[in-house]
Design a protein around this motif. Structure first.
Motif, PDB file in Angstrom:
ATOM      1  N   GLU A  90      -6.102   6.240   4.309  1.00 24.35           N
ATOM      2  CA  GLU A  90      -7.510   6.150   3.925  1.00 24.35           C
ATOM      3  C   GLU A  90      -8.188   4.930   4.555  1.00 24.35           C
ATOM      4  O   GLU A  90      -9.284   5.021   5.101  1.00 24.35           O
ATOM      5  N   GLN A  91      -7.539   3.779   4.492  1.00 31.06           N
ATOM      6  CA  GLN A  91      -8.121   2.545   5.020  1.00 31.06           C
ATOM      7  C   GLN A  91      -8.301   2.591   6.539  1.00 31.06           C
ATOM      8  O   GLN A  91      -9.228   1.992   7.073  1.00 31.06           O
ATOM      9  N   LEU A  92      -7.402   3.286   7.225  1.00 35.49           N
ATOM     10  CA  LEU A  92      -7.463   3.354   8.686  1.00 35.49           C
ATOM     11  C   LEU A  92      -8.163   4.618   9.181  1.00 35.49           C
ATOM     12  O   LEU A  92      -8.238   4.856  10.378  1.00 35.49           O
ATOM     13  N   HIS A  93      -8.669   5.431   8.242  1.00 37.73           N
ATOM     14  CA  HIS A  93      -9.350   6.683   8.577  1.00 37.73           C
ATOM     15  C   HIS A  93      -8.442   7.590   9.406  1.00 37.73           C
ATOM     16  O   HIS A  93      -8.833   8.081  10.465  1.00 37.73           O
ATOM     17  N   LEU A  94      -7.226   7.789   8.897  1.00 36.50           N
ATOM     18  CA  LEU A  94      -6.238   8.635   9.560  1.00 36.50           C
ATOM     19  C   LEU A  94      -5.844   9.783   8.644  1.00 36.50           C
ATOM     20  O   LEU A  94      -5.997   9.705   7.431  1.00 36.50           O
ATOM     21  N   ARG A  95      -5.254  10.789   9.243  1.00 30.55           N
ATOM     22  CA  ARG A  95      -4.609  11.831   8.455  1.00 30.55           C
ATOM     23  C   ARG A  95      -3.277  11.282   7.960  1.00 30.55           C
ATOM     24  O   ARG A  95      -2.692  10.405   8.589  1.00 30.55           O
ATOM     25  N   HIS A  96      -2.803  11.816   6.851  1.00 27.77           N
ATOM     26  CA  HIS A  96      -1.582  11.315   6.230  1.00 27.77           C
ATOM     27  C   HIS A  96      -0.413  11.296   7.218  1.00 27.77           C
ATOM     28  O   HIS A  96       0.312  10.301   7.320  1.00 27.77           O
ATOM     29  N   HIS A  97      -0.225  12.374   7.969  1.00 28.02           N
ATOM     30  CA  HIS A  97       0.923  12.424   8.884  1.00 28.02           C
ATOM     31  C   HIS A  97       0.815  11.390  10.000  1.00 28.02           C
ATOM     32  O   HIS A  97       1.825  10.878  10.472  1.00 28.02           O
ATOM     33  N   SER A  98      -0.397  11.050  10.403  1.00 23.99           N
ATOM     34  CA  SER A  98      -0.565   9.993  11.413  1.00 23.99           C
ATOM     35  C   SER A  98      -0.191   8.633  10.824  1.00 23.99           C
ATOM     36  O   SER A  98       0.428   7.809  11.497  1.00 23.99           O
ATOM     37  N   ALA A  99      -0.572   8.402   9.569  1.00 27.59           N
ATOM     38  CA  ALA A  99      -0.214   7.142   8.908  1.00 27.59           C
ATOM     39  C   ALA A  99       1.300   7.030   8.759  1.00 27.59           C
ATOM     40  O   ALA A  99       1.856   5.938   8.898  1.00 27.59           O
ATOM     41  N   SER A 134       8.257   3.891  -4.676  1.00 25.29           N
ATOM     42  CA  SER A 134       7.428   3.290  -5.734  1.00 25.29           C
ATOM     43  C   SER A 134       8.214   3.248  -7.036  1.00 25.29           C
ATOM     44  O   SER A 134       8.924   4.206  -7.369  1.00 25.29           O
ATOM     45  N   VAL A 135       8.072   2.162  -7.771  1.00 26.77           N
ATOM     46  CA  VAL A 135       8.747   2.060  -9.067  1.00 26.77           C
ATOM     47  C   VAL A 135       8.028   2.882 -10.132  1.00 26.77           C
ATOM     48  O   VAL A 135       8.618   3.259 -11.139  1.00 26.77           O
ATOM     49  N   THR A 136       6.752   3.185  -9.921  1.00 31.52           N
ATOM     50  CA  THR A 136       5.983   3.950 -10.903  1.00 31.52           C
ATOM     51  C   THR A 136       5.930   5.440 -10.567  1.00 31.52           C
ATOM     52  O   THR A 136       5.725   6.258 -11.453  1.00 31.52           O
ATOM     53  N   ASP A 137       6.098   5.788  -9.291  1.00 23.59           N
ATOM     54  CA  ASP A 137       6.040   7.190  -8.867  1.00 23.59           C
ATOM     55  C   ASP A 137       7.006   7.370  -7.707  1.00 23.59           C
ATOM     56  O   ASP A 137       6.671   7.063  -6.567  1.00 23.59           O
ATOM     57  N   ARG A 138       8.192   7.858  -7.992  1.00 19.68           N
ATOM     58  CA  ARG A 138       9.254   7.961  -6.983  1.00 19.68           C
ATOM     59  C   ARG A 138       8.881   8.876  -5.822  1.00 19.68           C
ATOM     60  O   ARG A 138       9.537   8.866  -4.788  1.00 19.68           O
ATOM     61  N   ARG A 139       7.827   9.672  -5.955  1.00 15.08           N
ATOM     62  CA  ARG A 139       7.397  10.542  -4.848  1.00 15.08           C
ATOM     63  C   ARG A 139       6.656   9.745  -3.786  1.00 15.08           C
ATOM     64  O   ARG A 139       6.492  10.212  -2.671  1.00 15.08           O
ATOM     65  N   GLN A 140       6.183   8.565  -4.139  1.00 19.15           N
ATOM     66  CA  GLN A 140       5.404   7.755  -3.200  1.00 19.15           C
ATOM     67  C   GLN A 140       6.239   6.624  -2.627  1.00 19.15           C
ATOM     68  O   GLN A 140       7.195   6.163  -3.244  1.00 19.15           O
ATOM     69  N   GLN A 141       5.841   6.195  -1.447  1.00 26.79           N
ATOM     70  CA  GLN A 141       6.470   5.065  -0.783  1.00 26.79           C
ATOM     71  C   GLN A 141       5.502   3.883  -0.829  1.00 26.79           C
ATOM     72  O   GLN A 141       4.299   4.052  -0.656  1.00 26.79           O
ATOM     73  N   GLU A 142       6.044   2.689  -1.063  1.00 26.67           N
ATOM     74  CA  GLU A 142       5.250   1.464  -0.994  1.00 26.67           C
ATOM     75  C   GLU A 142       5.598   0.772   0.316  1.00 26.67           C
ATOM     76  O   GLU A 142       6.769   0.628   0.658  1.00 26.67           O
ATOM     77  N   VAL A 143       4.576   0.348   1.033  1.00 22.82           N
ATOM     78  CA  VAL A 143       4.775  -0.312   2.319  1.00 22.82           C
ATOM     79  C   VAL A 143       4.372  -1.772   2.163  1.00 22.82           C
ATOM     80  O   VAL A 143       3.253  -2.073   1.749  1.00 22.82           O
ATOM     81  N   VAL A 192       0.856  -1.184   0.000  1.00 22.61           N
ATOM     82  CA  VAL A 192       0.000   0.000   0.000  1.00 22.61           C
ATOM     83  C   VAL A 192       0.890   1.232   0.000  1.00 22.61           C
ATOM     84  O   VAL A 192       2.046   1.175   0.421  1.00 22.61           O
ATOM     85  N   SER A 193       0.337   2.326  -0.445  1.00 22.82           N
ATOM     86  CA  SER A 193       1.020   3.610  -0.277  1.00 22.82           C
ATOM     87  C   SER A 193       0.643   4.130   1.112  1.00 22.82           C
ATOM     88  O   SER A 193      -0.317   3.660   1.737  1.00 22.82           O
ATOM     89  N   VAL A 194       1.382   5.093   1.579  1.00 21.15           N
ATOM     90  CA  VAL A 194       1.061   5.685   2.874  1.00 21.15           C
ATOM     91  C   VAL A 194      -0.327   6.321   2.818  1.00 21.15           C
ATOM     92  O   VAL A 194      -1.117   6.209   3.759  1.00 21.15           O
ATOM     93  N   GLY A 195      -0.657   6.947   1.705  1.00 13.17           N
ATOM     94  CA  GLY A 195      -1.979   7.557   1.548  1.00 13.17           C
ATOM     95  C   GLY A 195      -3.096   6.531   1.600  1.00 13.17           C
ATOM     96  O   GLY A 195      -4.152   6.774   2.197  1.00 13.17           O
ATOM     97  N   GLU A 196      -2.876   5.382   0.975  1.00 14.52           N
ATOM     98  CA  GLU A 196      -3.894   4.319   1.015  1.00 14.52           C
ATOM     99  C   GLU A 196      -4.053   3.773   2.427  1.00 14.52           C
ATOM    100  O   GLU A 196      -5.164   3.488   2.864  1.00 14.52           O
ATOM    101  N   LEU A 197      -2.944   3.643   3.134  1.00 10.33           N
ATOM    102  CA  LEU A 197      -3.013   3.189   4.523  1.00 10.33           C
ATOM    103  C   LEU A 197      -3.811   4.190   5.354  1.00 10.33           C
ATOM    104  O   LEU A 197      -4.691   3.800   6.132  1.00 10.33           O
TER     105      LEU A 197
END
Length: 147
Positions: free
Chosen positions: A73-82, A100-109, A66-71
């Motif tokens: 969203e799934q946990l109903h948190l703000r991005h910085h909390s995730a 991320s291999v497709t978007d270097r600005r994102q992290q995959e967890v 998952v990306s941090v943003g998806e995490l």
């Protein structure tokens, strides 16, 4: 939230005592499962929130990260909390983060091998507990009036 749950223009049906009893019993069963889940996570060396994060990662549809943003969203948190949750599961060595291999600005967890093993043990115990609760939950849900 309140406007959605308690719309003023809609007349509310009168609830019978049995409605309240059903809601109380269902909430009690769900809280018992929640307590079981929290206790199981703590016994495995995780916080309940870390367990939830691992489950979101492993259970995300169609892929094993998952990306941090998806995490968030799934946990109903703000991005910085995730981000904080990710930092803690990475520090605990049950997950790892990579660019991320497709978007270097994102992290995959992703889960580590240790995270996979720990989550597998917890999930087996949770499914066993849900199977034990199934008759009660089924009875409660089937006793719920249609309207």
């Amino acid at each position: 939230f309140a406007a959605w749950v308690f719309p003023m223009a809609v007349s509310r049906p009168r609830l019978a005592k049995s409605h309240y009893e059903l809601l109380a019993a269902l909430r009690h069963a769900l809280r018992r499962f929640q307590r079981f889940s929290s206790d199981a996570a703590l016994a495995a060396g995780l916080t309940p929130q870390q367990h939830q994060a691992l489950l979101v990662i492993k259970g995300f549809p169609g892929r094993d990260f998952v990306s941090v943003g998806e995490l968030a969203e799934q946990l109903h948190l703000r991005h910085h909390s995730a981000v904080g949750w990710v930092n803690r599961v990475v520090q605990r060595q049950v997950a790892r983060r990579t660019p991320s291999v497709t978007d270097r600005r994102q992290q995959e967890v992703r889960l580590t091998a240790g995270g996979e093993k720990l989550l597998g043990q917890l999930s087996t115990a949770h499914l066993r507990e849900l199977r034990a609760l199934r008759p009660e939950l089924r009875r409660l849900l089937e006793s719920m009036p249609a309207d």
